[in-house]
Enzyme design. Sequence first.
Site, PDB file in Angstrom:
ATOM      1  CB  SER A 110      -3.087   1.837  -0.787  1.00  0.00           C
ATOM      2  OG  SER A 110      -3.215   0.847  -0.249  1.00  0.00           O
ATOM      3  N   GLY A 111      -3.188   2.013   2.724  1.00  0.00           N
ATOM      4  CA  GLY A 111      -2.489   2.046   3.820  1.00  0.00           C
ATOM      5  C   GLY A 111      -2.612   3.032   5.018  1.00  0.00           C
ATOM      6  CB  THR A 115     -10.367  -0.309   5.653  1.00  0.00           C
ATOM      7  OG1 THR A 115     -10.169  -0.143   4.353  1.00  0.00           O
ATOM      8  CG2 THR A 115     -11.335  -1.484   6.133  1.00  0.00           C
ATOM      9  CG  ASN A 160      -3.453  -2.283   3.906  1.00  0.00           C
ATOM     10  OD1 ASN A 160      -3.144  -2.741   4.825  1.00  0.00           O
ATOM     11  ND2 ASN A 160      -4.421  -0.973   3.893  1.00  0.00           N
ATOM     12  CB  SER A 163      -4.646  -3.236   0.565  1.00  0.00           C
ATOM     13  OG  SER A 163      -5.019  -2.309  -0.402  1.00  0.00           O
ATOM     14  CB  SER A 164     -10.095  -1.881   0.623  1.00  0.00           C
ATOM     15  OG  SER A 164     -10.191  -1.672   1.880  1.00  0.00           O
ATOM     16  N   GLY A 390      -7.468   3.757  -1.809  1.00  0.00           N
ATOM     17  CA  GLY A 390      -6.828   5.107  -1.852  1.00  0.00           C
ATOM     18  C   GLY A 390      -5.883   4.930  -2.958  1.00  0.00           C
ATOM     19  CD  GLU A 392      -3.616   0.783  -4.782  1.00  0.00           C
ATOM     20  OE1 GLU A 392      -3.790   0.389  -5.990  1.00  0.00           O
ATOM     21  OE2 GLU A 392      -4.116   0.029  -3.953  1.00  0.00           O
TER      22      GLU A 392
HETATM   23  N1  LIG Z   1      -6.339   3.809  13.975  1.00  0.00           N
HETATM   24  C1  LIG Z   1      -5.607   2.703  13.819  1.00  0.00           C
HETATM   25  N2  LIG Z   1      -4.915   2.194  15.023  1.00  0.00           N
HETATM   26  C2  LIG Z   1      -4.172   1.212  14.863  1.00  0.00           C
HETATM   27  N3  LIG Z   1      -3.582   0.590  13.745  1.00  0.00           N
HETATM   28  C3  LIG Z   1      -4.242   1.153  12.486  1.00  0.00           C
HETATM   29  C4  LIG Z   1      -5.149   2.367  12.609  1.00  0.00           C
HETATM   30  N4  LIG Z   1      -5.571   2.670  11.288  1.00  0.00           N
HETATM   31  C5  LIG Z   1      -4.823   1.768  10.695  1.00  0.00           C
HETATM   32  N5  LIG Z   1      -3.912   0.768  11.315  1.00  0.00           N
HETATM   33  C6  LIG Z   1      -3.195  -0.390  10.770  1.00  0.00           C
HETATM   34  O1  LIG Z   1      -2.915   0.042   9.441  1.00  0.00           O
HETATM   35  C7  LIG Z   1      -3.369  -0.830   8.593  1.00  0.00           C
HETATM   36  C8  LIG Z   1      -3.861  -0.412   7.198  1.00  0.00           C
HETATM   37  O2  LIG Z   1      -5.089   0.344   7.384  1.00  0.00           O
HETATM   38  P1  LIG Z   1      -6.308   0.283   6.586  1.00  0.00           P
HETATM   39  O3  LIG Z   1      -7.203   0.848   7.090  1.00  0.00           O
HETATM   40  O4  LIG Z   1      -6.488  -0.947   5.904  1.00  0.00           O
HETATM   41  O5  LIG Z   1      -5.710   1.195   5.333  1.00  0.00           O
HETATM   42  P2  LIG Z   1      -6.760   1.743   3.931  1.00  0.00           P
HETATM   43  O6  LIG Z   1      -7.855   1.124   3.987  1.00  0.00           O
HETATM   44  O7  LIG Z   1      -6.295   3.130   4.080  1.00  0.00           O
HETATM   45  O8  LIG Z   1      -5.713   1.062   2.801  1.00  0.00           O
HETATM   46  C9  LIG Z   1      -4.399  -1.642   9.391  1.00  0.00           C
HETATM   47  O9  LIG Z   1      -4.162  -3.135   8.958  1.00  0.00           O
HETATM   48  C10 LIG Z   1      -3.928  -1.489  10.799  1.00  0.00           C
HETATM   49  O10 LIG Z   1      -2.797  -2.458  10.963  1.00  0.00           O
HETATM   50 MG   LIG Z   2      -8.715  -0.140   2.933  1.00  0.00          MG
END
Ligand SMILES: Nc1ncnc2c1ncn2[C@@H]1O[C@H](COP(=O)(O)OP(=O)(O)O)[C@@H](O)[C@H]1O
Ligand SMILES: [Mg+2]
Length: 1078
Positions: A110-111, A115, A160, A163-164, A390, A392
């Site tokens: 997660s984070g 996404t 996060n 977070s989804s 992810g 957790e």
């Molecule tokens: N490629 C990226 N560039 C900039 N910031 C990112 C990038 N990927 C993730 N982040 C940051 O990390 C945070 C969490 O990413 P996210 O994709 O929501 O995580 P996950 O879906 O894996 O839980 C996002 O809200 C964003 O702020």
């Molecule tokens: Mg996500």
Amino acid sequence: MAKMEVKTSLLDNMIGVGDMVLLEPLSEDSFINNLKKRFDHSEIYTYIGSVVVSVNPYRPLPIYSPEKVEEYRNRNFYELSPHIFALSDEAYRSLRDQDKDQCILITGESGAGKTEASKLVMSYVAAVCGKGAEVNQVKEQLLQSNPVLEAFGNAKTVRNDNSSRFGKYMDIEFDFKGDPLGGVISNYLLEKSRVVKQPRGERNFHIFYQILSGASEDLLNKLKLERDFSRYNYLSLDSARVNGVDDAVNFRTVRNAMQIVGFMDHETQSILEVVAAVLKLGNIEFKPESRVNGLDESKIKDKNELKEICELTGIDQSVLERAFSFRTVEAKQEKVSTTLNVAQAYYARDALAKNLYSRLFSWLVTRINESIKAQTKVRKKVMGVLDIYGFEIFEDNSFEQFIINYCNEKLQQIFIELTLKEEQEEYIREDIEWTHIEYFNNAIICDLIENNQTGILAMLDEECLRPGTVTDDTFLEKLNQVCATHQHFESRMSKCSRFLNDTSLPHSCFRIQHYAGKVMYQVEGFVDKNNDLLYRDLSQAMWKANHSLIKALFPEGNPAKINLKRPPTAGSQFKASVATLMKNLQTKNPNYIRCIKPNDKKAAHIFNEALVCHQVRYLGLLENVRVRRAGYAFRQPYELCLERYKMLCKQTWPHWRGPARAGVEVLFNELEIPEEEYSFGRSKIFIRNPRTLFKLEDLRKQRLEDLATLIQKIYRGWKCLTHFLLMKRSQIVIASWYRRYAQQKKYQRIKSSAIVVQSYIRGWKARKLLRELKHQKRCKEAATTIAAYWHGTQVRREYRKFFRANAGRKIYEFTLQKIMQKYFLEMKNKLPSLSPIDKNWPARPYLFLDSTHKELKRIFHLWRCKKYRDHFTDQQKLIYEEKLEASELFKDKKALYPASVGQPFHGAYLEISKNPKYKKLKDAVEEKIIIAEVVNKINRANGKCASRIFLLTKNNVLLADQKSGHIKSEVPLGDVTKVSMSSQNDGFFAVHLKEGSGAAGKGDFLFSSDHLIEMATKLYRTTLSQTKQKLNIEISDEFLVQFKQDKVCVKFIQGNQKNGNIPTCKRKNNRLLEVAVP
Ligand SMILES: Nc1ncnc2c1ncn2[C@@H]1O[C@H](COP(=O)(O)OP(=O)(O)O)[C@@H](O)[C@H]1O
Ligand SMILES: [Mg+2]
């Protein structure tokens, strides 16, 4: 073109190593160091072969611009520095050009940036695939489904901020050209417990905060909400606002996105109403109320909130109130109602809120799918993008984390299967020399959870379905019995004493050694959450709502469709949907993005080596590199390989007639590829290094260009040649036609000139000849004439003595005779018809025949008249005799005569014998009646007329009364001396009688008749035949008549027009009677 020149490569300006496969020496430290080094230089992407490792930068990077998209578009995977766009491009092109369905598997805890990565992939594909109004709308709808789902399905967690809280798998569908057609989204288990309770430092789903911050006052009033977060029990207070997140702005974004995706205004309104209702449900509170019979009962503290909810959702307040205080259990026939105590009432309330929200979420997904689904039925290619929650590990991990982590185990499993295991197995299959690489296979953990008999999920289901008291503790007990010996299962209570003294493991927990680490699960709530129980009273109350969306969310509340069977448990549902997902992924070509979280603080520039090391380990990245390095980057069946590269070698191009493997061997030898770079398997060639492949590809590309040029060259040559030949042929045809035409013209000109010349010459010759002939002829004629004259003179001189004096008369007579002969013979043929009235007569030929001609005409006429007469009958003869008589008597004497010629002489106009009136008269007259006619007898005294019947017999003239037929006078014919009449055109006549005869007492008779001529004629003829004396007929316009003693003059005067032929008589005096005639 300029872009092509700046040819960068993976190897150019490389920070650290872009592809871990090239890392030297390979160890965990060097691996982490390489990641760190790249991370520090803002290079967040690194390859392991074709797998992209992504480290979350936690800050915006300038590497996703449209220019970058263009840079990576249609470029070789290893050509540019590692990027998520390179992977996306590879997947898209492989889908478009090789017709392979793709899936992008994004994993990480997660984070870690899953996404974000999924969104980047989608936006890249959207940017490079087809363009056009329709395609753009599809793309826009696909992209805009994200903000909607994120608002309802994402929340801030400690790991996060966005977070989804649900799993998402999206299939994007393309047509054969690579244009997007639509998509299908599948969602997996929303973490709905978050609706009613959030761990410390976390928030409820974004949408609640977005409505309260972003909705207008008007909308808030409509939803019966207040802007203050603290008014709502379901919203945790400690982290209501998130740094860098503007809920109000996001609310507008979401509404806009909903509009683009195709939500109607009324649908959006209904959705917000349900969200508001969920939020307000949390404010319903219960207080205990004891009843006399000692049963616990609860009561709603403040009914205001309940009232508002009911108004929002159109539910009858009493129905909902009752559903919060009673629970009805239906078993086969019985229906038992029990009261709910306060705790049960709260449980019911929360269950309702969770169910409402999660069902709303599923409905949203279905509704979005309806909008974005492909409109056509053509065969589609699919690119699936998997962004699932992810791995957790929280302080308190419950059923949701258990499910989430199970899902991640499965994903790891598929990764292992498709990359590590499959790869190694293939080497063995293909008989390639290979040293096995050890890696951890997590299949055993998956089995611990999902095994149908002894798996934790199966056990949980068994507990839930078991009769008797079931609690979380009984479930743990059961787990302890069954799984105690499992390597990855840990529990204090288990018979196995391994963990008896492990104080870190509380009694109410069990621990699983996941592939990504140990996770301790609180057993509390497992049974409930798995059951996912909603009291039937509540679902029925919801179904009764006067709100179409809520009603649709609770179909089982319809009493008509009561189903006593338990619905499948949450665990088994999830297990089934994960199994389907795995099956689906296995049919597609996988592309991996492995996300790594560099720190726990969501902060930029911090690279926590221990944390990263942990992730690298459990993700098996190092093993991944080892397998890649030991193995071969690329493999392909010999046939395909030969087919693809055969143009690179003279022996194999264009056809290779031996076995494919031999062909590939020849080809590789020819290309001088070092032997250590490839191996021959049973059916495939294995190429160790991607670079070799790229070299081959480049050569092929070059060669293809050459070949294309060659084809072009030959084609152009052929085209020019054919064109030239055609032109040449045409030119010849045209020239020949033109020459022919010119010759023809020339020939015609010569020909006509020749004819003119010829004709002149011939004319001249002919005229010359003619002149000569004429001369000769005239000479001859002259000679003849001279001879004739000479002979004439000679003969006359000789015969003069023999000529007689009357020779001329004889010749004349002979000639006359000849002419007459000819005249008569011609006459014979020219004679007119035999009709006596035919006036035609041929013209006279010679003047001297005039009298002869007239005489002939007369004789012919007489002859033909005789002929005509000879045909008469006796009766006709009589009539003509009479007519002839009349003619002799009256012709040219009386004006009336010509009119009578055409009238036949009937005689008996009155048919006395037939008329009975005249019977007496008929009887009195014995002789044959010659005339019977009505005449006007003129009174001698005054000249007036009276009708009388005039009868003429052989001997007598009789006068009878016309009416009675009585005979008035009878005159024997011998007594008639004379008949007088005028010469005019009238019917007046006088019959003179012999003086002194019996009949002459009164004097002569005066009559007028229409048939005067006939009567006079008949009288004349009868008298002649009887008395042999000719009756005197006097025709004069003035004559005397004898009346008794007087002699009276009858004088005719012109003037009467009135009565036609009937004359008017007037006695002027004793001596004169005037008759006016017409
Ligand atoms: N490629 C990226 N560039 C900039 N910031 C990112 C990038 N990927 C993730 N982040 C940051 O990390 C945070 C969490 O990413 P996210 O994709 O929501 O995580 P996950 O879906 O894996 O839980 C996002 O809200 C964003 O702020
Ligand atoms: Mg996500």
